[in-house]
Scaffold this motif. Sequence first.
Motif, PDB file in Angstrom:
ATOM      1  N   LEU A  43       0.834  -1.194   0.000  1.00 11.25           N
ATOM      2  CA  LEU A  43       0.000   0.000   0.000  1.00 11.25           C
ATOM      3  C   LEU A  43       0.874   1.250   0.000  1.00 11.25           C
ATOM      4  O   LEU A  43       0.574   2.223  -0.684  1.00 11.25           O
ATOM      5  N   ALA A  44       1.961   1.208   0.741  1.00  8.85           N
ATOM      6  CA  ALA A  44       2.887   2.348   0.762  1.00  8.85           C
ATOM      7  C   ALA A  44       3.446   2.624  -0.634  1.00  8.85           C
ATOM      8  O   ALA A  44       3.563   3.783  -1.049  1.00  8.85           O
ATOM      9  N   HIS A  45       3.763   1.573  -1.374  1.00  7.38           N
ATOM     10  CA  HIS A  45       4.241   1.743  -2.754  1.00  7.38           C
ATOM     11  C   HIS A  45       3.161   2.387  -3.617  1.00  7.38           C
ATOM     12  O   HIS A  45       3.435   3.284  -4.410  1.00  7.38           O
ATOM     13  N   ARG A  46       1.930   1.902  -3.452  1.00  7.42           N
ATOM     14  CA  ARG A  46       0.823   2.426  -4.254  1.00  7.42           C
ATOM     15  C   ARG A  46       0.588   3.896  -3.958  1.00  7.42           C
ATOM     16  O   ARG A  46       0.361   4.699  -4.867  1.00  7.42           O
ATOM     17  N   ILE A  47       0.649   4.267  -2.675  1.00  9.63           N
ATOM     18  CA  ILE A  47       0.462   5.669  -2.303  1.00  9.63           C
ATOM     19  C   ILE A  47       1.577   6.520  -2.886  1.00  9.63           C
ATOM     20  O   ILE A  47       1.333   7.612  -3.424  1.00  9.63           O
ATOM     21  N   ARG A  48       2.803   6.035  -2.812  1.00 10.56           N
ATOM     22  CA  ARG A  48       3.947   6.796  -3.358  1.00 10.56           C
ATOM     23  C   ARG A  48       3.795   6.992  -4.866  1.00 10.56           C
ATOM     24  O   ARG A  48       4.013   8.077  -5.390  1.00 10.56           O
ATOM     25  N   VAL A  49       3.415   5.942  -5.569  1.00 12.67           N
ATOM     26  CA  VAL A  49       3.220   6.044  -7.020  1.00 12.67           C
ATOM     27  C   VAL A  49       2.091   7.026  -7.322  1.00 12.67           C
ATOM     28  O   VAL A  49       2.212   7.865  -8.218  1.00 12.67           O
ATOM     29  N   ALA A  50       1.003   6.938  -6.584  1.00 12.87           N
ATOM     30  CA  ALA A  50      -0.113   7.865  -6.801  1.00 12.87           C
ATOM     31  C   ALA A  50       0.341   9.306  -6.601  1.00 12.87           C
ATOM     32  O   ALA A  50      -0.024  10.200  -7.366  1.00 12.87           O
ATOM     33  N   THR A  51       1.149   9.531  -5.581  1.00 13.07           N
ATOM     34  CA  THR A  51       1.649  10.879  -5.304  1.00 13.07           C
ATOM     35  C   THR A  51       2.526  11.375  -6.444  1.00 13.07           C
ATOM     36  O   THR A  51       2.414  12.521  -6.873  1.00 13.07           O
ATOM     37  N   VAL A  52       3.359  10.501  -6.958  1.00 12.91           N
ATOM     38  CA  VAL A  52       4.254  10.881  -8.057  1.00 12.91           C
ATOM     39  C   VAL A  52       3.457  11.163  -9.332  1.00 12.91           C
ATOM     40  O   VAL A  52       3.695  12.150 -10.020  1.00 12.91           O
ATOM     41  N   LEU A  53       2.494  10.301  -9.632  1.00  9.69           N
ATOM     42  CA  LEU A  53       1.750  10.434 -10.883  1.00  9.69           C
ATOM     43  C   LEU A  53       0.742  11.580 -10.884  1.00  9.69           C
ATOM     44  O   LEU A  53       0.542  12.228 -11.893  1.00  9.69           O
ATOM     45  N   ARG A  54       0.104  11.822  -9.760  1.00  9.53           N
ATOM     46  CA  ARG A  54      -0.960  12.816  -9.735  1.00  9.53           C
ATOM     47  C   ARG A  54      -0.700  13.975  -8.799  1.00  9.53           C
ATOM     48  O   ARG A  54      -1.456  14.922  -8.758  1.00  9.53           O
ATOM     49  N   GLY A  55       0.314  13.885  -7.994  1.00 11.88           N
ATOM     50  CA  GLY A  55       0.581  14.913  -7.000  1.00 11.88           C
ATOM     51  C   GLY A  55      -0.151  14.597  -5.710  1.00 11.88           C
ATOM     52  O   GLY A  55      -0.960  13.677  -5.651  1.00 11.88           O
ATOM     53  N   PRO A  56       0.096  15.344  -4.665  1.00  8.89           N
ATOM     54  CA  PRO A  56      -0.499  15.062  -3.356  1.00  8.89           C
ATOM     55  C   PRO A  56      -2.014  15.075  -3.361  1.00  8.89           C
ATOM     56  O   PRO A  56      -2.654  14.407  -2.557  1.00  8.89           O
ATOM     57  N   GLY A  57      -2.644  15.795  -4.281  1.00  3.83           N
ATOM     58  CA  GLY A  57      -4.101  15.860  -4.332  1.00  3.83           C
ATOM     59  C   GLY A  57      -4.774  14.533  -4.543  1.00  3.83           C
ATOM     60  O   GLY A  57      -5.934  14.355  -4.203  1.00  3.83           O
ATOM     61  N   VAL A  58      -4.087  13.565  -5.113  1.00  2.00           N
ATOM     62  CA  VAL A  58      -4.696  12.260  -5.374  1.00  2.00           C
ATOM     63  C   VAL A  58      -5.094  11.583  -4.081  1.00  2.00           C
ATOM     64  O   VAL A  58      -6.053  10.818  -4.036  1.00  2.00           O
ATOM     65  N   LEU A  59      -4.406  11.885  -2.987  1.00  2.00           N
ATOM     66  CA  LEU A  59      -4.731  11.246  -1.716  1.00  2.00           C
ATOM     67  C   LEU A  59      -6.053  11.751  -1.167  1.00  2.00           C
ATOM     68  O   LEU A  59      -6.662  11.098  -0.320  1.00  2.00           O
ATOM     69  N   ALA A  60      -6.530  12.888  -1.646  1.00  2.00           N
ATOM     70  CA  ALA A  60      -7.792  13.449  -1.177  1.00  2.00           C
ATOM     71  C   ALA A  60      -8.984  12.885  -1.956  1.00  2.00           C
ATOM     72  O   ALA A  60     -10.137  13.164  -1.605  1.00  2.00           O
ATOM     73  N   LEU A  61      -8.730  12.107  -2.994  1.00  2.00           N
ATOM     74  CA  LEU A  61      -9.825  11.557  -3.796  1.00  2.00           C
ATOM     75  C   LEU A  61     -10.600  10.518  -3.000  1.00  2.00           C
ATOM     76  O   LEU A  61     -10.033   9.771  -2.201  1.00  2.00           O
ATOM     77  N   LYS A  62     -11.873  10.454  -3.252  1.00  2.00           N
ATOM     78  CA  LYS A  62     -12.724   9.443  -2.646  1.00  2.00           C
ATOM     79  C   LYS A  62     -12.792   8.253  -3.594  1.00  2.00           C
ATOM     80  O   LYS A  62     -12.599   8.421  -4.811  1.00  2.00           O
ATOM     81  N   PRO A  63     -13.040   7.064  -3.092  1.00  2.00           N
ATOM     82  CA  PRO A  63     -13.149   5.889  -3.980  1.00  2.00           C
ATOM     83  C   PRO A  63     -14.150   6.166  -5.113  1.00  2.00           C
ATOM     84  O   PRO A  63     -15.211   6.753  -4.879  1.00  2.00           O
ATOM     85  N   GLY A  64     -13.775   5.775  -6.289  1.00  2.00           N
ATOM     86  CA  GLY A  64     -14.624   5.950  -7.461  1.00  2.00           C
ATOM     87  C   GLY A  64     -14.401   7.246  -8.209  1.00  2.00           C
ATOM     88  O   GLY A  64     -14.894   7.424  -9.300  1.00  2.00           O
ATOM     89  N   GLU A  65     -13.643   8.205  -7.618  1.00  2.00           N
ATOM     90  CA  GLU A  65     -13.349   9.455  -8.311  1.00  2.00           C
ATOM     91  C   GLU A  65     -12.142   9.249  -9.220  1.00  2.00           C
ATOM     92  O   GLU A  65     -11.237   8.509  -8.878  1.00  2.00           O
ATOM     93  N   PRO A  66     -12.139   9.914 -10.358  1.00  2.00           N
ATOM     94  CA  PRO A  66     -10.996   9.775 -11.305  1.00  2.00           C
ATOM     95  C   PRO A  66      -9.746  10.462 -10.793  1.00  2.00           C
ATOM     96  O   PRO A  66      -9.766  11.320  -9.996  1.00  2.00           O
TER      97      PRO A  66
END
Length: 108
Positions: free
Chosen positions: A85-108
């Motif tokens: 999960l830590a890897h997935r969060i890091r990749v999400a942060t790199v690909l979309r920036g910190p804002g991706v962590l604020a997304l709710k499930p099902g949001e693009p």
Amino acid sequence: LPLGVDLDLAVALATGLTRVAAGERAGVSRATVDRRLRDPQFRLTVLELLNDRRDQLLASSIEAATLANAFLIRVLIGQEEGATLAHRIRVATVLRGPGVLALKPGEP
């Protein structure tokens, strides 16, 4: 100069070697390198080799970036074995920036 020496010299110059180093690689003196570089046809050959090298490097870079992106996406969606999960969060942060962590499930 024999064609092979001319080609060796042109390739050495096109790969970024200095005139001295290119001459050493081709087995000719600095004066010979300078003389060959005064020949418009030889300079054109070096330029063509430089362009070919640039095109090859660009194609390699695009291929590497494509493979890297595919890997990151596999990690992000949990298809890469060993990705935590830590890897997935890091990749999400790199690909979309910190804002991706604020997304709710099902949001693009």
